[in-house]
Design a protein around this motif. Structure first.
Motif, PDB file in Angstrom:
ATOM      1  N   ALA A 111      12.576  10.643  -6.618  1.00 24.12           N
ATOM      2  CA  ALA A 111      12.797  11.844  -5.809  1.00 24.12           C
ATOM      3  C   ALA A 111      12.516  11.581  -4.335  1.00 24.12           C
ATOM      4  CB  ALA A 111      11.919  12.989  -6.321  1.00 24.12           C
ATOM      5  N   LEU A 112      11.387  10.942  -4.045  1.00 22.73           N
ATOM      6  CA  LEU A 112      11.010  10.703  -2.655  1.00 22.73           C
ATOM      7  C   LEU A 112      11.868   9.613  -2.022  1.00 22.73           C
ATOM      8  CD1 LEU A 112       7.128  10.929  -3.012  1.00 22.73           C
ATOM      9  CD2 LEU A 112       8.684  12.657  -2.100  1.00 22.73           C
ATOM     10  N   THR A 113      12.180   8.564  -2.775  1.00 22.28           N
ATOM     11  CA  THR A 113      12.981   7.469  -2.241  1.00 22.28           C
ATOM     12  C   THR A 113      14.405   7.912  -1.924  1.00 22.28           C
ATOM     13  OG1 THR A 113      11.687   5.784  -3.410  1.00 22.28           O
ATOM     14  CG2 THR A 113      13.910   5.170  -2.721  1.00 22.28           C
ATOM     15  N   VAL A 114      15.057   8.548  -2.892  1.00 20.51           N
ATOM     16  CA  VAL A 114      16.439   8.975  -2.688  1.00 20.51           C
ATOM     17  C   VAL A 114      16.518  10.021  -1.580  1.00 20.51           C
ATOM     18  CG1 VAL A 114      18.449  10.044  -3.783  1.00 20.51           C
ATOM     19  CG2 VAL A 114      17.069   8.399  -5.049  1.00 20.51           C
ATOM     20  N   HIS A 115      15.520  10.894  -1.492  1.00 21.60           N
ATOM     21  CA  HIS A 115      15.459  11.892  -0.420  1.00 21.60           C
ATOM     22  C   HIS A 115      15.521  11.220   0.948  1.00 21.60           C
ATOM     23  CE1 HIS A 115      13.863  15.726   1.387  1.00 21.60           C
ATOM     24  NE2 HIS A 115      13.500  14.867   2.320  1.00 21.60           N
ATOM     25  N   ALA A 166      11.965   1.202  -4.008  1.00 22.77           N
ATOM     26  CA  ALA A 166      10.938   2.220  -3.763  1.00 22.77           C
ATOM     27  C   ALA A 166       9.736   1.669  -3.009  1.00 22.77           C
ATOM     28  CB  ALA A 166      10.491   2.843  -5.080  1.00 22.77           C
ATOM     29  N   LEU A 167       9.437   0.388  -3.179  1.00 17.65           N
ATOM     30  CA  LEU A 167       8.266  -0.197  -2.527  1.00 17.65           C
ATOM     31  C   LEU A 167       8.383  -0.159  -1.008  1.00 17.65           C
ATOM     32  CD1 LEU A 167       7.593  -3.280  -4.837  1.00 17.65           C
ATOM     33  CD2 LEU A 167       6.453  -1.049  -4.846  1.00 17.65           C
ATOM     34  N   ARG A 168       9.622  -0.124  -0.495  1.00 20.43           N
ATOM     35  CA  ARG A 168       9.812  -0.066   0.951  1.00 20.43           C
ATOM     36  C   ARG A 168       9.538   1.317   1.513  1.00 20.43           C
ATOM     37  NH1 ARG A 168      12.714  -4.167   3.251  1.00 20.43           N
ATOM     38  NH2 ARG A 168      11.796  -3.272   5.133  1.00 20.43           N
ATOM     39  N   HIS A 169       9.391   2.295   0.638  1.00 24.55           N
ATOM     40  CA  HIS A 169       9.251   3.685   1.084  1.00 24.55           C
ATOM     41  C   HIS A 169       7.927   4.325   0.686  1.00 24.55           C
ATOM     42  CE1 HIS A 169      13.524   3.443   2.039  1.00 24.55           C
ATOM     43  NE2 HIS A 169      13.750   3.036   0.805  1.00 24.55           N
ATOM     44  N   VAL A 170       7.095   3.596  -0.064  1.00 21.77           N
ATOM     45  CA  VAL A 170       5.852   4.176  -0.575  1.00 21.77           C
ATOM     46  C   VAL A 170       4.856   4.422   0.552  1.00 21.77           C
ATOM     47  CG1 VAL A 170       3.800   3.721  -1.975  1.00 21.77           C
ATOM     48  CG2 VAL A 170       6.066   3.241  -2.899  1.00 21.77           C
ATOM     49  N   ASP A 171       4.325   5.640   0.575  1.00 24.17           N
ATOM     50  CA  ASP A 171       3.228   6.006   1.471  1.00 24.17           C
ATOM     51  C   ASP A 171       2.015   6.283   0.581  1.00 24.17           C
ATOM     52  OD1 ASP A 171       2.479   7.309   4.398  1.00 24.17           O
ATOM     53  OD2 ASP A 171       1.545   8.406   2.746  1.00 24.17           O
ATOM     54  N   PRO A 172       0.893   5.593   0.789  1.00 25.69           N
ATOM     55  CA  PRO A 172      -0.251   5.734  -0.129  1.00 25.69           C
ATOM     56  C   PRO A 172      -0.703   7.180  -0.331  1.00 25.69           C
ATOM     57  CG  PRO A 172      -0.606   3.887   1.360  1.00 25.69           C
ATOM     58  CD  PRO A 172       0.627   4.603   1.845  1.00 25.69           C
ATOM     59  N   ILE A 173      -0.668   7.959   0.733  1.00 27.59           N
ATOM     60  CA  ILE A 173      -1.119   9.349   0.617  1.00 27.59           C
ATOM     61  C   ILE A 173       0.001  10.236   0.093  1.00 27.59           C
ATOM     62  CG2 ILE A 173      -1.941  11.362   1.882  1.00 27.59           C
ATOM     63  CD1 ILE A 173      -3.411   9.489   3.775  1.00 27.59           C
ATOM     64  N   GLY A 174       1.155  10.199   0.756  1.00 27.66           N
ATOM     65  CA  GLY A 174       2.234  11.116   0.420  1.00 27.66           C
ATOM     66  C   GLY A 174       2.942  10.817  -0.881  1.00 27.66           C
ATOM     67  N   THR A 175       3.014   9.529  -1.268  1.00 31.90           N
ATOM     68  CA  THR A 175       3.748   9.154  -2.476  1.00 31.90           C
ATOM     69  C   THR A 175       2.845   9.030  -3.694  1.00 31.90           C
ATOM     70  OG1 THR A 175       5.149   7.844  -0.999  1.00 31.90           O
ATOM     71  CG2 THR A 175       5.515   7.564  -3.339  1.00 31.90           C
ATOM     72  N   VAL A 176       1.564   8.817  -3.474  1.00 33.49           N
ATOM     73  CA  VAL A 176       0.650   8.578  -4.597  1.00 33.49           C
ATOM     74  C   VAL A 176      -0.412   9.685  -4.692  1.00 33.49           C
ATOM     75  CG1 VAL A 176      -0.983   6.979  -5.656  1.00 33.49           C
ATOM     76  CG2 VAL A 176       0.994   6.077  -4.397  1.00 33.49           C
ATOM     77  N   LEU A 177      -1.245   9.798  -3.665  1.00 29.52           N
ATOM     78  CA  LEU A 177      -2.410  10.684  -3.734  1.00 29.52           C
ATOM     79  C   LEU A 177      -2.026  12.155  -3.825  1.00 29.52           C
ATOM     80  CD1 LEU A 177      -5.464  10.932  -3.726  1.00 29.52           C
ATOM     81  CD2 LEU A 177      -5.397  10.956  -1.218  1.00 29.52           C
ATOM     82  N   LEU A 178      -1.161  12.617  -2.927  1.00 26.76           N
ATOM     83  CA  LEU A 178      -0.848  14.045  -2.898  1.00 26.76           C
ATOM     84  C   LEU A 178      -0.078  14.519  -4.130  1.00 26.76           C
ATOM     85  CD1 LEU A 178      -1.417  16.470  -1.177  1.00 26.76           C
ATOM     86  CD2 LEU A 178       0.699  16.068   0.070  1.00 26.76           C
ATOM     87  N   PRO A 179       0.938  13.779  -4.618  1.00 24.58           N
ATOM     88  CA  PRO A 179       1.568  14.217  -5.874  1.00 24.58           C
ATOM     89  C   PRO A 179       0.581  14.299  -7.039  1.00 24.58           C
ATOM     90  CG  PRO A 179       2.989  12.645  -4.766  1.00 24.58           C
ATOM     91  CD  PRO A 179       1.689  12.664  -4.005  1.00 24.58           C
ATOM     92  N   LEU A 180      -0.365  13.338  -7.108  1.00 24.55           N
ATOM     93  CA  LEU A 180      -1.376  13.396  -8.160  1.00 24.55           C
ATOM     94  C   LEU A 180      -2.252  14.634  -7.995  1.00 24.55           C
ATOM     95  CD1 LEU A 180      -2.545   9.677  -8.495  1.00 24.55           C
ATOM     96  CD2 LEU A 180      -1.306  11.035 -10.195  1.00 24.55           C
ATOM     97  N   LEU A 181      -2.608  14.941  -6.742  1.00 22.20           N
ATOM     98  CA  LEU A 181      -3.455  16.101  -6.482  1.00 22.20           C
ATOM     99  C   LEU A 181      -2.755  17.394  -6.873  1.00 22.20           C
ATOM    100  CD1 LEU A 181      -6.082  17.227  -5.281  1.00 22.20           C
ATOM    101  CD2 LEU A 181      -4.970  17.233  -3.037  1.00 22.20           C
TER     102      LEU A 181
END
Length: 228
Positions: free
Chosen positions: A26-30, A56-71
């Motif tokens: 979702a985040l990558t294609v967006h 997807a690895l070129r677009h990953v943001d530690p906070i926006g792609t990992v932490l916040l979706p988990l939260l």
């Protein structure tokens, strides 16, 4: 629908296994959609920086792609997050103010297309007899996993699409509004942009988005329930 997308909240490994693929897609294609539309209108910045890729690895943001979706998953709020921002130089667009509308709209449009894609996947996963070849691959537990992934994809893309259409810059809806407003009103909206991130974090943290987006989401889920 709840039986498909709602898992045991205590089983975080299962939760992550279901949501990881839809979130990354979702985040990558967006972001990639925005980059390609920007290129179409004259800005090749994303291409020059190697960001026009579905890796997807070129677009990953530690906070926006990992932490916040988990939260947001833990809080049961609307799924919210972001990938590493696509480098777009609006001044390079052939008609910066007008073309900003289409570049911004590309992200939510991509989420809408993925919403439809995951809907098809969900229908297929619920009746594998329609596709014997797939039934051989996704059988038993794997079949249930695919249905849960599809349900998660529906929820994530719907949330991202609706949230990004809010008229708060730098969200897509905010920039689309800036593109449509007269110059004086548009400049007033531009001055809000530095605070847009904090406004969104506040809305997510207080679950204030539910009264705004909840009725739309409820309608979508009701339609999905009828289909199922």
């Amino acid at each position: 629908m709840q039986g498909v997308v709602r898992l045991n909240n205590g089983n975080w490994i299962a939760q992550i296994a279901v949501y990881a693929i839809p979130v990354l897609l979702a985040l990558t294609v967006h972001e990639v959609a925005r980059g390609y539309v920007a290129k179409y209108f004259g800005d090749d910045t994303a291409e020059q920086e190697g960001r026009l890729t579905f890796n997807a690895l070129r677009h990953v943001d530690p906070i926006g792609t990992v932490l916040l979706p988990l939260l947001t998953l833990v809080l049961g709020s609307f799924m919210f997050g972001w990938a590493k921002p696509m480098p777009i130089a609006f001044e390079k667009l052939r008609n910066p103010k007008a073309d900003m509308f289409w570049v911004s709209a590309a992200g939510p449009a991509a989420n809408l297309l993925m919403l439809l894609f995951w809907g098809v996947v969900l229908v297929i996963s619920l009746d594998m007899n329609l596709f014997p070849a797939l039934k051989m691959i996704f059988a038993g537990e794997a079949e249930g996993w695919l249905a849960n992934v599809a349900g998660a994809g529906l929820r994530i893309n719907m949330s991202l699409m609706l949230i990004n259409l809010l008229p708060i810059p730098p969200l897509a809806g905010g920039r689309m509004l800036i593109s449509l407003l007269p110059d004086r009103a548009a400049m007033a909206m531009v001055r809000v942009e530095p605070y847009g991130f904090f406004i969104m974090i506040g809305l997510v943290a207080t679950n204030a988005l539910s009264p705004i987006l909840g009725p739309v989401a409820f309608t979508v889920y009701r339609v999905m329930d009828l289909v199922m």
